[in-house]
Scaffold this motif. Structure first.
Motif, PDB file in Angstrom:
ATOM      1  N   ALA A  18       2.099  -4.107   8.863  1.00  0.00           N
ATOM      2  CA  ALA A  18       3.375  -3.494   9.212  1.00  0.00           C
ATOM      3  C   ALA A  18       3.596  -2.216   8.419  1.00  0.00           C
ATOM      4  CB  ALA A  18       4.521  -4.476   8.944  1.00  0.00           C
ATOM      5  N   PRO A  19       3.529  -1.034   9.068  1.00  0.00           N
ATOM      6  CA  PRO A  19       3.989   0.186   8.411  1.00  0.00           C
ATOM      7  C   PRO A  19       5.457   0.043   8.028  1.00  0.00           C
ATOM      8  CG  PRO A  19       2.731   0.694  10.395  1.00  0.00           C
ATOM      9  CD  PRO A  19       2.987  -0.779  10.410  1.00  0.00           C
ATOM     10  N   GLN A  20       5.815   0.592   6.863  1.00  0.00           N
ATOM     11  CA  GLN A  20       7.149   0.396   6.320  1.00  0.00           C
ATOM     12  C   GLN A  20       7.958   1.678   6.146  1.00  0.00           C
ATOM     13  OE1 GLN A  20       8.290  -3.121   4.885  1.00  0.00           O
ATOM     14  NE2 GLN A  20       7.029  -3.164   6.711  1.00  0.00           N
ATOM     15  N   LEU A  21       7.297   2.774   5.745  1.00  0.00           N
ATOM     16  CA  LEU A  21       8.044   3.954   5.301  1.00  0.00           C
ATOM     17  C   LEU A  21       7.164   5.186   5.426  1.00  0.00           C
ATOM     18  CD1 LEU A  21      10.511   5.175   3.618  1.00  0.00           C
ATOM     19  CD2 LEU A  21       9.187   4.569   1.578  1.00  0.00           C
ATOM     20  N   VAL A  22       7.735   6.287   5.902  1.00  0.00           N
ATOM     21  CA  VAL A  22       7.068   7.592   5.886  1.00  0.00           C
ATOM     22  C   VAL A  22       8.058   8.622   5.362  1.00  0.00           C
ATOM     23  CG1 VAL A  22       5.493   7.042   7.792  1.00  0.00           C
ATOM     24  CG2 VAL A  22       7.710   8.091   8.298  1.00  0.00           C
ATOM     25  N   GLY A  23       7.537   9.690   4.748  1.00  0.00           N
ATOM     26  CA  GLY A  23       8.450  10.726   4.277  1.00  0.00           C
ATOM     27  C   GLY A  23       7.828  11.664   3.273  1.00  0.00           C
ATOM     28  N   ARG A  24       8.677  12.391   2.573  1.00  0.00           N
ATOM     29  CA  ARG A  24       8.240  13.298   1.515  1.00  0.00           C
ATOM     30  C   ARG A  24       7.753  12.477   0.323  1.00  0.00           C
ATOM     31  NH1 ARG A  24      13.211  14.489   2.894  1.00  0.00           N
ATOM     32  NH2 ARG A  24      13.982  13.785   0.870  1.00  0.00           N
TER      33      ARG A  24
ATOM     34  N   TYR B 140       0.848  -1.189   0.000  1.00  0.00           N
ATOM     35  CA  TYR B 140       0.000   0.000   0.000  1.00  0.00           C
ATOM     36  C   TYR B 140       0.883   1.238   0.000  1.00  0.00           C
ATOM     37  CZ  TYR B 140      -3.428   3.338   2.021  1.00  0.00           C
ATOM     38  OH  TYR B 140      -4.243   4.414   2.278  1.00  0.00           O
ATOM     39  N   ALA B 141       0.665   2.126  -0.944  1.00  0.00           N
ATOM     40  CA  ALA B 141       1.352   3.419  -0.992  1.00  0.00           C
ATOM     41  C   ALA B 141       0.300   4.515  -1.034  1.00  0.00           C
ATOM     42  CB  ALA B 141       2.256   3.515  -2.214  1.00  0.00           C
ATOM     43  N   ASP B 142       0.450   5.513  -0.164  1.00  0.00           N
ATOM     44  CA  ASP B 142      -0.565   6.538   0.044  1.00  0.00           C
ATOM     45  C   ASP B 142       0.137   7.893   0.093  1.00  0.00           C
ATOM     46  OD1 ASP B 142      -2.383   8.320   1.179  1.00  0.00           O
ATOM     47  OD2 ASP B 142      -2.875   7.048   2.883  1.00  0.00           O
ATOM     48  N   LEU B 143      -0.226   8.792  -0.827  1.00  0.00           N
ATOM     49  CA  LEU B 143       0.360  10.125  -0.887  1.00  0.00           C
ATOM     50  C   LEU B 143      -0.732  11.156  -0.659  1.00  0.00           C
ATOM     51  CD1 LEU B 143       2.150   8.189  -2.785  1.00  0.00           C
ATOM     52  CD2 LEU B 143       3.040  10.307  -3.750  1.00  0.00           C
ATOM     53  N   LEU B 144      -0.390  12.245   0.030  1.00  0.00           N
ATOM     54  CA  LEU B 144      -1.368  13.271   0.377  1.00  0.00           C
ATOM     55  C   LEU B 144      -0.676  14.621   0.452  1.00  0.00           C
ATOM     56  CD1 LEU B 144      -4.323  13.865   1.471  1.00  0.00           C
ATOM     57  CD2 LEU B 144      -3.328  13.613   3.763  1.00  0.00           C
ATOM     58  N   ASP B 145      -1.325  15.671  -0.099  1.00  0.00           N
ATOM     59  CA  ASP B 145      -0.787  17.021   0.065  1.00  0.00           C
ATOM     60  C   ASP B 145      -1.724  17.845   0.951  1.00  0.00           C
ATOM     61  OD1 ASP B 145      -2.863  18.127  -1.457  1.00  0.00           O
ATOM     62  OD2 ASP B 145      -1.558  18.942  -3.002  1.00  0.00           O
TER      63      ASP B 145
ATOM     64  N   GLY C 228      12.152   9.035   2.614  1.00  0.00           N
ATOM     65  CA  GLY C 228      12.118   9.467   3.999  1.00  0.00           C
ATOM     66  C   GLY C 228      12.766   8.480   4.928  1.00  0.00           C
ATOM     67  N   THR C 229      11.964   7.896   5.818  1.00  0.00           N
ATOM     68  CA  THR C 229      12.467   7.103   6.932  1.00  0.00           C
ATOM     69  C   THR C 229      11.806   5.737   6.945  1.00  0.00           C
ATOM     70  OG1 THR C 229      12.738   9.128   8.237  1.00  0.00           O
ATOM     71  CG2 THR C 229      12.714   7.046   9.436  1.00  0.00           C
ATOM     72  N   ASP C 230      12.623   4.677   6.981  1.00  0.00           N
ATOM     73  CA  ASP C 230      12.083   3.342   7.192  1.00  0.00           C
ATOM     74  C   ASP C 230      11.577   3.216   8.622  1.00  0.00           C
ATOM     75  OD1 ASP C 230      12.606   2.212   4.646  1.00  0.00           O
ATOM     76  OD2 ASP C 230      14.719   1.992   5.166  1.00  0.00           O
ATOM     77  N   VAL C 231      10.425   2.600   8.771  1.00  0.00           N
ATOM     78  CA  VAL C 231       9.831   2.418  10.092  1.00  0.00           C
ATOM     79  C   VAL C 231      10.545   1.270  10.796  1.00  0.00           C
ATOM     80  CG1 VAL C 231       7.713   1.915  11.343  1.00  0.00           C
ATOM     81  CG2 VAL C 231       7.630   3.281   9.245  1.00  0.00           C
ATOM     82  N   VAL C 232      10.978   1.512  12.015  1.00  0.00           N
ATOM     83  CA  VAL C 232      11.715   0.524  12.800  1.00  0.00           C
ATOM     84  C   VAL C 232      10.749  -0.146  13.763  1.00  0.00           C
ATOM     85  CG1 VAL C 232      13.625   0.132  14.388  1.00  0.00           C
ATOM     86  CG2 VAL C 232      13.811   1.905  12.622  1.00  0.00           C
ATOM     87  N   LEU C 233      10.455  -1.408  13.509  1.00  0.00           N
ATOM     88  CA  LEU C 233       9.489  -2.150  14.310  1.00  0.00           C
ATOM     89  C   LEU C 233      10.197  -3.212  15.133  1.00  0.00           C
ATOM     90  CD1 LEU C 233       6.846  -2.533  11.500  1.00  0.00           C
ATOM     91  CD2 LEU C 233       6.637  -1.076  13.497  1.00  0.00           C
ATOM     92  N   GLY C 234       9.755  -3.384  16.351  1.00  0.00           N
ATOM     93  CA  GLY C 234      10.370  -4.347  17.248  1.00  0.00           C
ATOM     94  C   GLY C 234       9.930  -5.759  16.935  1.00  0.00           C
TER      95      GLY C 234
END
Length: 355
Positions: free
Chosen positions: A157-163, A33-38, A141-147
């Motif tokens: 599992a969220p994977q990535l957030v960023g620009r 799933y990839a989701d972009l929003l402005d 952006g940033t890879d999500v670090v999951l324990g």
């Protein structure tokens, strides 16, 4: 025992077409799933999947005891919004050989590249009766670090957030370009959706200056337990996970009859469903306002009513919409830019009759 178990786990980017395989079980699913929003409410959502429960025929066969094996049912879904208005929609059923992200044809026409801190999608997707959907979508952006996580039959599992950046077009007929914030996750289960004990889920993600807030509120069937989650993802990729108590306002039915609350309190979050950018027979997508500690930020959310998927009076209409090898002759009316559906329909009929 509640079969639906949240596991936040960074095993790999498989099995969502990124070097892995769909579930081997008889009834299961997986999707990326990839989701972009402005800030103005423009957005793009792309889902590449095996056994996508939203695709017509998947849940009806599961309920009948004759499930479709996920590996035999890949699909691609794309939706785009311009300032809160739906402007493009596509659901395309694929043959298994079409679901190869790194091959020249990609996953149904989407080539997927995943590297550290980045996701890039290059699109060249057929649109019936129109020019193909072409362009590029990216999140950096940033890879999500999951324990570590315990055993689970269903993993989200969220994977990535960023620009994020999107540039899309269908020939000269339609285009959309914007920059904003992006979010990428994956979802996989060794059980079918109807076996997971979920009546409805309410999900959303809210970008802000410190990172991303994600809420995932899962309402159960019968004796299964309710699971309500809030994740705070900061710019280092670290995740603070909280189980929260939830209060919902009175529900209002959408134009297709889906009931959903307009106000939700989830722990210390106050979530408002402001504007429906998609309101279907079982799915709603919302522009949201999420408040906490005196600050309010705009985000995006969804409401999914599992019992309504692939059944009821609207199911025959939904089955007319997807493109693909066994598409209805009416598919071009729905697939593609929101404007021009009648023209696409007549062009596709003319092409069909001239063969």
């Amino acid at each position: 025992m509640n079969r639906f178990c949240k596991s936040f786990e960074q095993e790999s980017w498989a099995p969502l077409g990124l070097g892995g395989a769909p579930p081997a079980s008889e009834a299961g699913f997986s999707w990326g799933y990839a989701d972009l929003l402005d800030p103005a409410g423009s957005g793009v959502v792309i889902i590449w999947a095996h056994g996508l429960p939203f695709a017509p025929g998947i849940l009806s066969r599961e309920r009948a005891g004759t499930p479709v094996r996920a590996s035999a049912a890949p699909s691609l879904s794309i939706a785009a919004y311009d300032k809160g208005n739906p402007v493009f929609w596509l659901l395309r059923d694929l043959r298994p050989e079409e679901a190869v992200p790194h091959a020249p044809g990609g996953f149904g026409g989407v080539r997927i590249s995943r590297t550290d801190g980045a996701l890039a999608l290059e699109l060249d997707v057929p649109v019936p009766g129109a020019a193909p959907l072409q362009g590029a979508v990216s999140i950096e952006g940033t890879d999500v670090v999951l324990g570590p996580a315990g055993p689970a039959l269903h993993r989200w599992a969220p994977q990535l957030v960023g620009r994020a950046k999107a540039e899309l077009r269908c020939g000269d007929a339609w285009s959309l370009a914007f920059e904003g914030r992006g979010y990428h996750d994956r979802n996989a289960s060794s059980l079918g959706l109807t076996e997971l004990g979920i009546r409805r889920w309410i999900w959303g993600r809210t970008p802000h200056e410190d990172g991303e807030t994600v809420h995932y509120l899962v309402e159960p069937v019968g004796s299964h337990s309710e699971q309500n989650h809030v994740l705070e993802i900061d710019w280092s990729g670290a995740v603070e996970h909280r189980f929260v108590e939830v209060e919902r306002s009175a529900e209002v039915r959408g134009r297709w009859g889906v009931p959903s609350p307009r106000q939700i309190r989830a722990g210390d979050l106050q979530i408002a469903h402001d504007t429906a950018v998609e309101d279907g027979p079982f799915y709603q997508r919302w522009l949201t306002s999420v408040s906490r500690g005196g600050a309010t930020h705009r985000g995006v959310g969804e409401v999914v009513d599992v019992d309504r998927i692939d059944r009821g009076w609207a199911a025959p209409l939904v089955r007319m919409a997807p493109d693909g090898p066994n598409a209805s002759i009416w598919s071009p009316l729905f697939v593609g830019p929101s404007a021009g559906g009648a023209g696409r329909l007549f062009r596709s009929w003319r092409a069909r009759w001239s063969r």
